[in-house]
Design a protein around this motif. Structure first.
Motif, PDB file in Angstrom:
ATOM      1  N   GLY A  73       0.406  -1.216   0.318  1.00  0.00           N
ATOM      2  CA  GLY A  73      -0.351   0.034  -0.178  1.00  0.00           C
ATOM      3  C   GLY A  73       0.879   1.160   0.158  1.00  0.00           C
ATOM      4  N   GLU A  74       1.918   0.941   0.335  1.00  0.00           N
ATOM      5  CA  GLU A  74       2.887   2.666   0.343  1.00  0.00           C
ATOM      6  C   GLU A  74       3.169   2.548  -0.858  1.00  0.00           C
ATOM      7  OE1 GLU A  74       2.689   4.378   3.201  1.00  0.00           O
ATOM      8  OE2 GLU A  74       4.927   4.976   2.477  1.00  0.00           O
ATOM      9  N   MET A  75       3.481   1.801  -2.235  1.00  0.00           N
ATOM     10  CA  MET A  75       3.859   2.177  -3.359  1.00  0.00           C
ATOM     11  C   MET A  75       4.069   3.389  -3.705  1.00  0.00           C
ATOM     12  SD  MET A  75       5.241  -0.343  -5.266  1.00  0.00           S
ATOM     13  CE  MET A  75       4.069  -0.090  -6.936  1.00  0.00           C
ATOM     14  N   PRO A  91       7.544   5.119  -4.047  1.00  0.00           N
ATOM     15  CA  PRO A  91       8.608   3.399  -5.242  1.00  0.00           C
ATOM     16  C   PRO A  91       8.054   3.510  -6.436  1.00  0.00           C
ATOM     17  CG  PRO A  91       7.388   2.749  -2.507  1.00  0.00           C
ATOM     18  CD  PRO A  91       7.320   3.765  -2.482  1.00  0.00           C
ATOM     19  N   ILE A  92       6.435   3.725  -6.497  1.00  0.00           N
ATOM     20  CA  ILE A  92       6.016   3.546  -7.597  1.00  0.00           C
ATOM     21  C   ILE A  92       6.344   4.666  -9.214  1.00  0.00           C
ATOM     22  CG2 ILE A  92       3.796   5.543  -7.353  1.00  0.00           C
ATOM     23  CD1 ILE A  92       2.956   2.200  -9.216  1.00  0.00           C
ATOM     24  N   SER A  93       7.726   5.359  -8.220  1.00  0.00           N
ATOM     25  CA  SER A  93       8.086   6.262  -9.548  1.00  0.00           C
ATOM     26  C   SER A  93       9.106   5.686 -10.481  1.00  0.00           C
ATOM     27  CB  SER A  93       8.826   7.510  -9.019  1.00  0.00           C
ATOM     28  OG  SER A  93      10.089   7.318  -8.172  1.00  0.00           O
ATOM     29  N   LEU A  94       9.826   4.293  -9.456  1.00  0.00           N
ATOM     30  CA  LEU A  94      10.711   3.496 -10.097  1.00  0.00           C
ATOM     31  C   LEU A  94      10.200   3.046 -11.096  1.00  0.00           C
ATOM     32  CD1 LEU A  94      12.877   2.723  -6.010  1.00  0.00           C
ATOM     33  CD2 LEU A  94      13.590   4.262  -8.038  1.00  0.00           C
ATOM     34  N   ILE A  95       9.070   2.341 -11.087  1.00  0.00           N
ATOM     35  CA  ILE A  95       8.716   1.008 -12.060  1.00  0.00           C
ATOM     36  C   ILE A  95       8.600   1.373 -13.222  1.00  0.00           C
ATOM     37  CG2 ILE A  95       6.506  -0.026 -12.569  1.00  0.00           C
ATOM     38  CD1 ILE A  95       7.699  -0.463  -9.548  1.00  0.00           C
ATOM     39  N   LEU A 152      -0.810  -4.317  -7.093  1.00  0.00           N
ATOM     40  CA  LEU A 152       0.224  -4.512  -8.249  1.00  0.00           C
ATOM     41  C   LEU A 152      -0.369  -4.573  -9.343  1.00  0.00           C
ATOM     42  CD1 LEU A 152       0.921  -8.531  -6.796  1.00  0.00           C
ATOM     43  CD2 LEU A 152       2.503  -6.509  -6.507  1.00  0.00           C
ATOM     44  N   GLN A 153      -1.792  -4.275  -9.311  1.00  0.00           N
ATOM     45  CA  GLN A 153      -2.018  -3.787 -11.035  1.00  0.00           C
ATOM     46  C   GLN A 153      -1.730  -2.478 -11.533  1.00  0.00           C
ATOM     47  OE1 GLN A 153      -6.055  -4.562  -9.724  1.00  0.00           O
ATOM     48  NE2 GLN A 153      -6.318  -6.544 -11.636  1.00  0.00           N
ATOM     49  N   GLU A 154      -1.439  -1.657 -10.389  1.00  0.00           N
ATOM     50  CA  GLU A 154      -1.281  -0.263 -10.459  1.00  0.00           C
ATOM     51  C   GLU A 154       0.034   0.132 -10.859  1.00  0.00           C
ATOM     52  OE1 GLU A 154      -1.643   1.142  -6.485  1.00  0.00           O
ATOM     53  OE2 GLU A 154      -3.548   1.355  -7.158  1.00  0.00           O
ATOM     54  N   ALA A 155       0.552  -1.501 -10.340  1.00  0.00           N
ATOM     55  CA  ALA A 155       2.346  -1.714 -11.167  1.00  0.00           C
ATOM     56  C   ALA A 155       2.250  -1.942 -12.233  1.00  0.00           C
ATOM     57  CB  ALA A 155       3.226  -2.436  -9.850  1.00  0.00           C
ATOM     58  N   ARG A 156       1.337  -2.552 -12.083  1.00  0.00           N
ATOM     59  CA  ARG A 156       1.815  -3.417 -13.426  1.00  0.00           C
ATOM     60  C   ARG A 156       1.230  -2.131 -15.125  1.00  0.00           C
ATOM     61  NH1 ARG A 156      -0.581  -7.753 -17.835  1.00  0.00           N
ATOM     62  NH2 ARG A 156      -1.014  -7.154 -19.176  1.00  0.00           N
ATOM     63  N   ALA A 157      -0.114  -1.531 -14.732  1.00  0.00           N
ATOM     64  CA  ALA A 157       0.316  -0.483 -15.628  1.00  0.00           C
ATOM     65  C   ALA A 157       1.401   0.505 -15.817  1.00  0.00           C
ATOM     66  CB  ALA A 157      -1.158   0.531 -15.209  1.00  0.00           C
ATOM     67  N   ARG A 158       1.883   0.797 -15.035  1.00  0.00           N
ATOM     68  CA  ARG A 158       3.642   1.844 -15.283  1.00  0.00           C
ATOM     69  C   ARG A 158       4.460   1.087 -16.410  1.00  0.00           C
ATOM     70  NH1 ARG A 158      -0.618   3.005 -12.277  1.00  0.00           N
ATOM     71  NH2 ARG A 158      -0.989   5.088 -11.803  1.00  0.00           N
ATOM     72  N   GLY A 159       4.166  -0.351 -16.544  1.00  0.00           N
ATOM     73  CA  GLY A 159       5.624  -1.084 -16.981  1.00  0.00           C
ATOM     74  C   GLY A 159       6.024  -2.313 -16.436  1.00  0.00           C
ATOM     75  N   GLY A 160       5.116  -2.048 -15.211  1.00  0.00           N
ATOM     76  CA  GLY A 160       6.919  -3.033 -14.602  1.00  0.00           C
ATOM     77  C   GLY A 160       6.410  -4.441 -14.217  1.00  0.00           C
ATOM     78  N   ARG A 161       7.381  -5.514 -14.509  1.00  0.00           N
ATOM     79  CA  ARG A 161       7.070  -7.063 -14.799  1.00  0.00           C
ATOM     80  C   ARG A 161       6.980  -6.906 -13.343  1.00  0.00           C
ATOM     81  NH1 ARG A 161      12.521  -8.703 -17.823  1.00  0.00           N
ATOM     82  NH2 ARG A 161      11.003 -10.563 -18.474  1.00  0.00           N
TER      83      ARG A 161
END
Ligand code: M6R
Length: 364
Positions: free
Chosen positions: A255-257, A261-265, A288-297
């Protein structure tokens, strides 16, 4: 010796099921299926608080213990790494129980933190693998993790044994405080007794974890995410990766992403997620969906129940055996520890003796 394994770490990883079983045998009466503890230096029914301290992996075990003790036993817990605890002079509630966790029983900071808790008048319960150690001698009561000698610098089986003891301690305190009835205890004890066979099943996923390691081994930075008791598991996974593969890894509460840290993704920063089914599953999945939407593997560890929804968004999914939510941190830990091991093999590092590290840190 290594019994035919390539490294002590590999051998010790394979000892998880055995060690969890041996530790349970020490703490659960097979006839009554109840947790039985030695005499305690405090009345568990009225103890107002606990203060946990430890270093490294043992500290992460303590964080899992905190989630359990607060949620199941409703016991307020303070927790801090020993190197901070020993100097920050925290206000300790009289009558509280000091809880120390250490594999070696010799870690300088943990020993010093223990002495400062003792000086403040707290009785000390230690969770130790080395039962004839400095900490053992200075404790009021010792709960042994029956893990046997751990040679690899990276702790593996001692960690799950620590969790096993903390789980039993939680049950005993919850019973004493009246937050767990006989049926509830039976349910949690059954979950624990189920663990050795479920832990052994994790090793059937070796090929899939090796495949995941090929992605991790190419990265310079890796993010580990988890929620609830899965958060300290993420910390443990990140520490293990750093220690033996020298890849930078950081753990975040899922929940802290979005708070940084989401800016790193991007595609170069893989995300290792512990996402077992249960009450926090949907919340974690949406992070995790949010991270994936930003191109994260996404590289995910879930269980049979979460498999379909996780594999819909993750690049790779390891489907660990489904266990009672109480004990998922143990199963998930084995998964992330094997991932670190497999990654280190690909990197060709000295797995058992990583640079700059010692097995027992007896200097401050
Ligand atoms: O012997 P201890 O459990 O007190 O050691 C604590 C840490 O030094 C230890 O867990 C360290 O972080 C490990 N190398 C982790 O794999």
């Amino acid at each position: 010796g290594k019994d035919g394994y390539r490294h002590y770490m590999e051998k010790e990883l394979h000892e998880h099921p055995l060690v969890i079983g041996q530790t349970l045998q020490r703490m659960i009466d097979p006839a009554t299926r109840k947790v039985v503890l030695p005499d305690m230096p405090v009345d568990l029914a009225t103890v107002p608080r606990a203060a946990i301290t430890a270093c490294g992996s043992a500290f992460y075990a303590g964080v899992v213990g905190r989630y359990w003790l607060e949620e199941i036993a409703r016991l307020p817990v303070d927790i801090d790494v020993a190197s901070e605890m020993r100097y920050r002079n925290p206000p300790l509630t009289p009558g509280s129980l000091g809880i120390l966790i250490s594999q070696s029983g010799e870690t300088a900071d943990t020993l010093a933190a223990m002495r400062s808790l003792k000086q403040a008048g707290l009785p000390i319960l230690s969770i130790l693998n080395a039962e004839h150690s400095s900490m053992a001698r200075e404790s009021d009561v010792v709960l042994g993790t029956v893990a046997g000698p751990e040679i690899s610098v990276a702790s593996t089986k001692a960690f799950t044994a620590q969790l096993t003891v903390l789980a039993c301690l939680t049950i005993a305190i919850a019973r004493a405080r009246g937050t767990l009835d006989a049926l509830g205890e039976e349910e949690l004890v059954t979950a624990l007794l189920d663990l050795p066979s479920k832990a052994a099943e994790v090793f059937t996923h070796g090929d899939a974890i090796r495949k995941m390691a090929t992605i991790v081994a190419e990265a310079r930075d890796v993010l580990y995410l988890g929620r609830g008791s899965g958060y300290p598991v993420a910390m443990e996974g990140a520490l293990k990766l750093k220690e033996i593969s020298y890849i930078h890894a950081e753990a975040y509460a899922a929940g802290e992403m979005k708070h940084g840290p989401i800016s790193l993704i991007d595609r170069t920063v893989p995300i290792v997620a512990t996402v077992p089914s249960g009450v926090l599953f949907d919340k974690t999945l949406s992070n995790l969906q949010e991270a994936r939407a930003r191109g994260g593997r996404l590289l995910a560890f879930t269980d049979d129940e979460g498999a379909e929804r996780v594999s819909a968004i993750a690049e790779q999914t390891i489907v660990l055996p489904k266990v009672h939510p109480f004990v998922t941190p143990l199963i998930q830990t084995i998964g992330v520890q094997i991932l670190a091991y497999e990654t280190a093999l690909l990197k060709g590092t000295d797995v058992d003796q990583p640079r700059n590290l010692a097995k027992s840190v007896t200097v401050e």
